[in-house]
Design an enzyme around this catalytic site. Structure first.
Site, PDB file in Angstrom:
ATOM      1  N   VAL B 231       0.844  -1.200   0.000  1.00  0.00           N
ATOM      2  CA  VAL B 231       0.000   0.000   0.000  1.00  0.00           C
ATOM      3  C   VAL B 231       0.879   1.249   0.000  1.00  0.00           C
ATOM      4  O   VAL B 231       0.412   2.343   0.303  1.00  0.00           O
ATOM      5  CB  VAL B 231      -0.953   0.035   1.222  1.00  0.00           C
ATOM      6  CG1 VAL B 231      -2.069  -0.990   1.052  1.00  0.00           C
ATOM      7  CG2 VAL B 231      -0.209  -0.199   2.525  1.00  0.00           C
ATOM      8  N   ARG B 233       4.225   2.289  -2.441  1.00  0.00           N
ATOM      9  CA  ARG B 233       4.466   2.714  -3.817  1.00  0.00           C
ATOM     10  C   ARG B 233       4.888   1.483  -4.607  1.00  0.00           C
ATOM     11  O   ARG B 233       5.628   0.622  -4.086  1.00  0.00           O
ATOM     12  CB  ARG B 233       5.597   3.742  -3.876  1.00  0.00           C
ATOM     13  CG  ARG B 233       5.244   5.127  -3.407  1.00  0.00           C
ATOM     14  CD  ARG B 233       4.344   5.851  -4.402  1.00  0.00           C
ATOM     15  NE  ARG B 233       4.129   7.232  -4.031  1.00  0.00           N
ATOM     16  CZ  ARG B 233       2.911   7.783  -3.891  1.00  0.00           C
ATOM     17  NH1 ARG B 233       1.825   7.069  -4.081  1.00  0.00           N
ATOM     18  NH2 ARG B 233       2.796   9.058  -3.589  1.00  0.00           N
ATOM     19  N   ASP B 257      -2.053  -2.670  -4.116  1.00  0.00           N
ATOM     20  CA  ASP B 257      -2.879  -1.501  -4.409  1.00  0.00           C
ATOM     21  C   ASP B 257      -2.103  -0.484  -5.244  1.00  0.00           C
ATOM     22  O   ASP B 257      -2.699   0.460  -5.761  1.00  0.00           O
ATOM     23  CB  ASP B 257      -3.334  -0.862  -3.087  1.00  0.00           C
ATOM     24  CG  ASP B 257      -4.362   0.231  -3.310  1.00  0.00           C
ATOM     25  OD1 ASP B 257      -5.395  -0.063  -3.956  1.00  0.00           O
ATOM     26  OD2 ASP B 257      -4.145   1.373  -2.852  1.00  0.00           O
ATOM     27  N   GLU B 262       1.039   2.792 -13.390  1.00  0.00           N
ATOM     28  CA  GLU B 262      -0.389   2.890 -13.094  1.00  0.00           C
ATOM     29  C   GLU B 262      -1.070   3.712 -14.174  1.00  0.00           C
ATOM     30  O   GLU B 262      -0.526   4.754 -14.554  1.00  0.00           O
ATOM     31  CB  GLU B 262      -0.615   3.531 -11.721  1.00  0.00           C
ATOM     32  CG  GLU B 262      -0.083   2.678 -10.584  1.00  0.00           C
ATOM     33  CD  GLU B 262      -0.309   3.291  -9.194  1.00  0.00           C
ATOM     34  OE1 GLU B 262      -0.973   4.344  -9.102  1.00  0.00           O
ATOM     35  OE2 GLU B 262       0.174   2.715  -8.216  1.00  0.00           O
ATOM     36  N   HIS B 281      -5.026   1.548  -6.733  1.00  0.00           N
ATOM     37  CA  HIS B 281      -4.511   2.686  -5.937  1.00  0.00           C
ATOM     38  C   HIS B 281      -5.666   3.446  -5.284  1.00  0.00           C
ATOM     39  O   HIS B 281      -5.882   4.633  -5.547  1.00  0.00           O
ATOM     40  CB  HIS B 281      -3.669   3.622  -6.824  1.00  0.00           C
ATOM     41  CG  HIS B 281      -2.708   4.459  -6.001  1.00  0.00           C
ATOM     42  ND1 HIS B 281      -1.459   4.840  -6.444  1.00  0.00           N
ATOM     43  CD2 HIS B 281      -2.803   4.973  -4.757  1.00  0.00           C
ATOM     44  CE1 HIS B 281      -0.846   5.560  -5.524  1.00  0.00           C
ATOM     45  NE2 HIS B 281      -1.649   5.647  -4.481  1.00  0.00           N
ATOM     46  N   SER B 283      -6.634   2.356  -1.759  1.00  0.00           N
ATOM     47  CA  SER B 283      -6.804   1.828  -0.403  1.00  0.00           C
ATOM     48  C   SER B 283      -7.122   2.920   0.611  1.00  0.00           C
ATOM     49  O   SER B 283      -7.815   2.671   1.590  1.00  0.00           O
ATOM     50  CB  SER B 283      -5.559   1.044   0.033  1.00  0.00           C
ATOM     51  OG  SER B 283      -4.474   1.902   0.282  1.00  0.00           O
TER      52      SER B 283
END
Lengths: 326, 326
Positions: B231, B233, B257, B262, B281, B283
């Site tokens: 959670v 990077r 996450d 991304e 991404h 959380s």
């Protein structure tokens, strides 16, 4: 090894015998049986250990229980063996209270978080390789009502509160300052209170009073957005009413570990409802649970053999072990 | 409404402007801009509010920042704006520390329970209308290592411990009696300790020291059966190493996450791995988070406007807000 005074112990199990029975086999004449052989095994038996705790075969074999003094069931719920013949007899009934409490509480916290964090949709999007950001719910400060104030309900209440939820209970009698629940509402007035809660968790024992308590009227009283969790018994719920209520979106979701028919029939609409999480009656069945169940019986057997009072004696009128019992 | 002395505030956002900016618009000349217009907006601006916190456009527009004194980012991680130009300047950098802490902790507890209770498999079996009882894991007593001892890591540690896990931390410096973690291992000696933990949670800030810290060597050091949660990077992880490690079954599962690219590219093998839970991404992004992010900036803007010291000032050498800061 077994003397003439050794008690006769019938063990109702399927193909899978209970583990770790050695110490018991040294002190009793053990008769392992399946449902078909139960009558024969009960004849002359002092003790019946219902290891296959979902079996409904005991009432039909009861006439053969000519010497039975004690029946122990490897579950918390005793509804499968609480039929008039046992109720009216002098046979003592004990259960496996305590084994499942904390594992079920973890399962309940897990489904609460799965709803709040939208895990089912994340899983579906993952299968579609779709990246779709959403905002999700906090659990901190959300309100949970635990319907059933026995040891499993208490463990659920403690864990949900530790994780930040605000918790209340519902049980036979209303009270204000229960150590685990704080406020306990009277189950008879359930619909008056249901609208205040984000999560409603059913874990009451199945009795004449609790059967079908979650019906269309109860679901209609829930808060929009509320989720319903059943880790008690399927028969606490009127299944058709639940299906209709889920279609109407109130409750907004349900996590169901128990059903009025198990296994859940493959044509049940519950299987394919987007807002339903189904698990096969396993919420309390942690790795090692079968050994623990036999340990609980073995400890009570040792007490029985040495003339000490049994633990977890069920009040056959109430249908559960009263709080404050050993 | 805006006097000649009002500061000029550039707000880097996409099509979606930040909510609740009224009070700020009364006290500043606000220039909303997308990445393409950033240079023009920066020219003459006193303050830059990076609301689009995943944007990497700031370094490329930096030469236009002729009057900038303060940059605030709407995230906890500051790596997208921590480039040499900012580092060497006198521009003060602040972040949104605190907004995401508890929501991320809830997400982490949720995935820990999802692994322990085998929710992904339950979902799959439900889709197949298959009733298959399994035994599942307890979380009580399991050991979790939280790598990253900032406020998010601390919130994770507190919540996991409240739910019954045994927790330790890993950070820059080893210590014995941290109030939230108890033992903190030195991240430099991470592989020595990884084998002791059932859950390894990555939440360290992305710096030169932490980049790629979860590599083949680290995964090989994990306990069989361990699960990895990221959670923090994506760049904390060497993605190819993680994919290989998951194929080898160590870690036994991963909840991810964040990713080094991304959105996660649709051809990534991670999407289809049975033992991987993917979320986009999100959380920490609870319902209402955008308003909270603006509240955090607005409170700091009010301090700036009235000459009080800013909160959440990042140590640009370390790459995060040192503990003990306001």
């Amino acid at each position: 090894m077994i003397g003439t005074q050794s008690p006769v112990l019938a063990v109702l199990c399927g193909d899978q015998h209970p583990p770790d029975m050695d110490s018991i086999e040294h002190a009793a004449a053990v008769r392992y049986t399946d449902e078909a052989g139960l009558k024969k095994a009960l004849h002359g038996a002092d003790i019946l250990f219902v290891y296959d705790f979902l079996s409904t075969a005991v009432p039909g074999a009861w006439e053969a229980a000519d010497k039975l003094r004690w029946l122990h069931i490897a579950s918390a719920g005793v509804d499968p063996v609480l039929f008039p013949g046992l109720r009216e007899s002098d046979v003592v009934l004990t259960n496996s209270r305590g084994v499942f409490d904390d594992a079920i509480a973890e399962y309940v916290l897990g489904v609460v978080l799965a709803f709040a964090k939208d895990f089912a949709r994340s899983r579906q999007l993952q299968q579609e390789r779709t990246w779709l950001h959403r905002e999700t719910e906090r659990i901190s400060g959300r309100r949970a009502l635990v319907v059933g104030t026995g040891p499993i309900g208490r463990s659920i209440a403690r864990l949900l509160r530790a994780a930040g939820l605000s918790v209340a209970g519902a049980g036979r009698t209303a009270r204000e300052s229960d150590p685990d629940f704080g406020v306990v509402h009277a189950s008879a007035e359930l619909t008056t209170h249901l609208g205040d809660y984000d999560y409603v968790i059913a874990v009451a024992p199945l009795t004449e009073q609790t059967k079908g308590m979650f019906d269309a009227r109860a679901f209609a009283a829930m808060k929009p957005g509320a989720r319903f969790v059943n880790v008690g018994r399927g028969e606490l719920v009127v299944t058709e009413d639940l299906i209709g209520a889920l279609r109407d979106g109130r409750p907004a979701g349900a996590a169901l570990d128990v059903f009025d028919t198990e296994p859940l029939p493959s044509d049940s609409p519950l299987w394919t409802m987007e807002n339903v999480l189904i698990s096969p009656h396993m919420s309390g069945d942690f790795i090692g649970w079968r050994n623990t169940l036999v340990e609980v019986f073995a400890a009570n057997f040792e007490r029985w053999r040495t003339g000490q009072p049994l633990r977890n004696v069920v009040d056959k009128r109430l249908g559960y072990v009263p709080s404050g019992s050993n």
